[in-house]
Design a protein around this motif. Sequence first.
Motif, short mmCIF file in Angstrom:
data_model
loop_
_atom_site.label_atom_id
_atom_site.label_comp_id
_atom_site.label_asym_id
_atom_site.label_seq_id
_atom_site.Cartn_x
_atom_site.Cartn_y
_atom_site.Cartn_z
N ARG A 93 7.64 25.07 -8.16
CA ARG A 93 6.19 24.99 -8.32
C ARG A 93 5.65 23.69 -7.73
NH1 ARG A 93 2.85 22.91 -12.43
NH2 ARG A 93 0.83 23.95 -12.62
N SER A 94 6.34 22.59 -7.97
CA SER A 94 5.88 21.31 -7.45
C SER A 94 5.90 21.29 -5.93
CB SER A 94 6.74 20.17 -8.00
OG SER A 94 8.05 20.27 -7.52
N ARG A 95 6.92 21.95 -5.35
CA ARG A 95 6.99 22.01 -3.88
C ARG A 95 5.79 22.77 -3.31
NH1 ARG A 95 10.30 18.42 -5.58
NH2 ARG A 95 11.58 17.58 -3.90
N CYS A 96 5.35 23.78 -4.02
CA CYS A 96 4.17 24.53 -3.58
C CYS A 96 2.93 23.65 -3.61
CB CYS A 96 3.96 25.76 -4.46
SG CYS A 96 5.26 27.01 -4.28
N VAL A 106 0.83 -1.20 0.00
CA VAL A 106 0.00 0.00 0.00
C VAL A 106 0.86 1.25 0.00
CG1 VAL A 106 -1.71 1.26 1.34
CG2 VAL A 106 -1.82 -1.23 1.21
N TRP A 107 0.40 2.27 -0.69
CA TRP A 107 1.17 3.51 -0.76
C TRP A 107 0.37 4.75 -0.45
CZ3 TRP A 107 0.39 5.15 -6.21
CH2 TRP A 107 -0.03 4.10 -7.03
N SER A 108 1.06 5.82 -0.05
CA SER A 108 0.49 7.15 0.16
C SER A 108 0.92 8.05 -1.00
CB SER A 108 1.04 7.82 1.40
OG SER A 108 1.01 7.02 2.51
N TRP A 109 0.55 9.40 -0.98
CA TRP A 109 0.77 10.19 -2.19
C TRP A 109 0.88 11.71 -2.21
CZ3 TRP A 109 0.66 7.33 -6.69
CH2 TRP A 109 0.35 5.99 -6.49
N VAL A 110 1.37 12.23 -3.43
CA VAL A 110 1.13 13.60 -3.94
C VAL A 110 1.87 13.99 -5.20
CG1 VAL A 110 1.73 15.91 -3.41
CG2 VAL A 110 0.09 14.75 -2.13
N ARG A 111 2.37 15.07 -5.54
CA ARG A 111 2.54 15.41 -6.94
C ARG A 111 3.65 16.30 -7.50
NH1 ARG A 111 3.68 16.54 -11.12
NH2 ARG A 111 4.25 18.64 -10.88
N GLY A 113 5.42 15.01 -13.30
CA GLY A 113 5.10 15.97 -14.36
C GLY A 113 4.12 16.99 -13.81
N ASP A 114 3.02 17.20 -14.52
CA ASP A 114 2.04 18.19 -14.09
C ASP A 114 1.26 17.70 -12.86
OD1 ASP A 114 2.67 19.96 -16.09
OD2 ASP A 114 1.22 19.10 -17.50
#
Length: 252
Positions: free
Chosen positions: A83-86, A39-44, A167-168
């Motif tokens: 931007r990704s860090r934001c 199982v995994w957790s997330w973001v972007r 990516g985006d």
Amino acid sequence: MMALRGAAGPGRWLGRAFAASGTARAPPVTAAAPAPVPVWSWVRRPLGPAARFASTQGRGPEAEGPRRRVVVVRISSPLAWLRSRCYYLLIRLYFDPEFSVEEFTRGAKQAFSVVSQLLSQRKLDLLDGLVSSEVLNVLKEKISLLSDNHRDALAADIDAIMYTTEGDIRIYYNDDGRKFVSILMRFWYLNGANLPDEVPGETKVFQIVFGDESTKEKRHLLTANYEFQREFTEGAKPDWTITRIEHPRLLE
């Protein structure tokens, strides 16, 4: 290039479907298929300023000879990285305070390996609930039209993934006020399928030597883009699903 994209909708957590526990959503994968994924957790989203990855691990009898070394170097925009860090911060503040970029990336990498191998094996029935229905409907037609070599080139063994980046990242609401987060992940992986050197267009070809110069194994460095989506509306299942699949010049 063909982009396989599904409409926004409730996400399904891919990690659950691949988990070793008895709550998996997909039917068990046969011995020829990849092993279950935790199982995994997330973001972007970002691209770090620079990345350099090397694989020096030999496998099987060849491991006794010279060790393979493949280096992937990618220079990314500092603005994109910032931007990704934001976006990461926004996800933790407003959607999931326990979100971990590292855990999400590990899970996305494992999910990509499992899904790409199932695509290569034409076991699309095992992707139900893991990939959006819209994307699956397109895949069923496209996969059947691929040559054996192109289908083999879709598969990415977990140890053959050389580099993974975001990516985006999108955070958005639909007309009903439902909240969604989508993260596009890009993967570079080695594959030994019998493809012409110039196909696909973005491919680099490495000569990996085992033993001596008279024995060479040619492998292609291929790219793939997978988009993961989750709904964060109150009461929605905390699951992720794949809503976009791209294998440039292979799946089109």
